[in-house]
Write an enzyme that holds these catalytic residues in place. Sequence first.
Site, PDB file in Angstrom:
ATOM      1  N   GLY A 144      14.535  47.200  10.936  1.00  7.33           N
ATOM      2  CA  GLY A 144      13.493  46.475  10.218  1.00  7.33           C
ATOM      3  C   GLY A 144      12.096  46.972  10.504  1.00  7.33           C
TER       4      GLY A 144
ATOM      5  N   GLY B  31       7.618  40.983  17.663  1.00  7.09           N
ATOM      6  CA  GLY B  31       6.279  40.790  17.142  1.00  7.09           C
ATOM      7  C   GLY B  31       5.180  40.912  18.158  1.00  7.09           C
TER       8      GLY B  31
ATOM      9  N   ASP C 189      18.515  49.079  17.426  1.00  6.75           N
ATOM     10  CA  ASP C 189      17.625  48.140  16.752  1.00  6.75           C
ATOM     11  C   ASP C 189      18.097  47.962  15.315  1.00  6.75           C
ATOM     12  OD1 ASP C 189      16.785  50.429  15.431  1.00  6.75           O
ATOM     13  OD2 ASP C 189      14.879  50.554  16.483  1.00  6.75           O
ATOM     14  N   SER C 190      17.517  47.010  14.617  1.00  5.28           N
ATOM     15  CA  SER C 190      18.040  46.649  13.301  1.00  5.28           C
ATOM     16  C   SER C 190      17.558  47.556  12.185  1.00  5.28           C
ATOM     17  CB  SER C 190      17.642  45.211  12.971  1.00  5.28           C
ATOM     18  OG  SER C 190      16.248  45.132  12.697  1.00  5.28           O
TER      19      SER C 190
ATOM     20  N   ASP D 266      12.300  48.466  26.140  1.00  2.00           N
ATOM     21  CA  ASP D 266      12.427  49.827  25.610  1.00  2.00           C
ATOM     22  C   ASP D 266      11.055  50.273  25.142  1.00  2.00           C
ATOM     23  OD1 ASP D 266      12.275  50.300  22.346  1.00  2.00           O
ATOM     24  OD2 ASP D 266      12.597  48.210  22.901  1.00  2.00           O
TER      25      ASP D 266
ATOM     26  N   HIS E  92      10.576  63.620  34.310  1.00  2.00           N
ATOM     27  CA  HIS E  92       9.828  62.922  35.353  1.00  2.00           C
ATOM     28  C   HIS E  92       9.461  61.511  34.914  1.00  2.00           C
ATOM     29  CE1 HIS E  92       6.871  61.771  38.320  1.00  2.00           C
ATOM     30  NE2 HIS E  92       6.115  61.403  37.288  1.00  2.00           N
TER      31      HIS E  92
END
Length: 376
Positions: free
Chosen positions: A98, A223, A95-96, A273, A339
Site C-alpha cells: 500500500g 502512518g 509489507d502489503s 524495519d 557494517h
Amino acid sequence: MTDRPRFQFSVAATDGAARTGTISMRRGDIRTPAFMPVGTAGTVKGMKPADVRGIGADIILGNTYHLMLRPGAERMARLGGLHGFMRWERPILTDSGGYQVMSLSDLAKITEDGVAFKSHLDGSRHMITPERSMEIQRLLGSDIVMAFDECTPFPATRDRAASSMERSMRWAKRSRDGFDSGVDHAAGAALFGIQQGSMEEDLRRQSSQALLDIGFDGYAVGGLAVGEGQDEMFRVLDFAVDMLPTDKPRYLMGVGKPDDIVGAVERGIDMFDCVLPTRSGRNGQAFTWDGPINIRNAKFAEDLAPIDPESPIAPWSRAYLHHLVKSGEMLGAMLMTEHNLWFYQQLMAELRAAIAEGRLKAFADGFRARYKGNKA
C-alpha cells in the site's frame, strides 16, 4: 519445521514499557526487539543471505509492490516462493504494498475497492485490493503478512485522517477474510493489522478497537516516520502503543534512525524495519556508537583505524573505505552496508540485554549522550 508453532509470542522480561522476548514461527525464532533488514526486491542490497544471517538478523522484509511488478507474484510461486528463490530459509515479513503504491506509482487512484496505479517501471496499469494483496503475499510465501491499508499522508486534516483510517479498517477486515481463505498458507503464516489515525489520539483509539474486534497475530503502528519529526512521533507513540495488546508483538513500520529505535523501544515497540542502514551505506554514511560519519570526508583519507574494531569489516581501514566510496567501487557500498546492518543488530542485542537486566534507562541515556555528541 512442522513441529514448531505457527506463531507464538512470549515476553521474557520487561523494563518500564519496554519488553524483550521471542516470536516463534515454523521457520525459526525472532528475538525481540528486532530490526528487520529490508530486502525490497528479493535481496538485501549488497549482501548475501548467509551474511545477513551472520550479522545477527533473524528475519528480513520483502516488498509486495516491487515483487509483484518484477519478477511477478505468480512467477515467484512457480519458482518455489521467495524463500527458495533468494536462499533465505528464515522468516520473511512482507509489507502489503500500500505505501509504495501511493508513494511511487504515477497517478494512483484510491477507491473503496482498492488502489489503481501505473507501474513506476514501465507505466503498465495494475490494481491492488486487500484480497489481491493477500494473494500476492501468499504466492510469495510470506511468513508474516501485513494487512492492506492506506498510509495517511502527513500533514493531513482531521477529516482526511478520519476517512483514511476508516477505509483502512474496512480493508483490514477484507484482508483478514482474504488471508483466511488461503487455508494452507494461513496454517503456517501470521497476519498483522495496522493502526492508523495520523496524529490524532481518538482516531488511533478507534482504529485499535476496530483491529482488536477483527483479531490479528500482531499489530503495527502505521502512518509515522512520514515527515512528522521525532518529537511528534514519540508524542504519538506515547499513547498509540498502549492501545495495542500486551500479549502481541508491536511493529513500528519504516523506523528508522538508531535514536528513533531506542526511543520507540522505551515506549514498548518490538519490531522495526528501515532502508536507512543499507541506503546510507551505499551513499557513504556509516553508523557508529559515536553517531553517523560520512566516510567521504577528507579527514578519513589517511585514517588507518577501522570504523569499529568489533565490526565484521574491521580489517579494512577508514582510509580504504574512503578510497572505495570516493572511487565509486562496488566493494565500498558492500562493506559499508554490511557494517551498518551489523551495527543495527548490535544495537538491538544491547537493547535486549539492557531490558533483561533492568538497566534500559541507563543504557538509553548513555547511548543518546554519546550518539548525538558526534558531528563527523
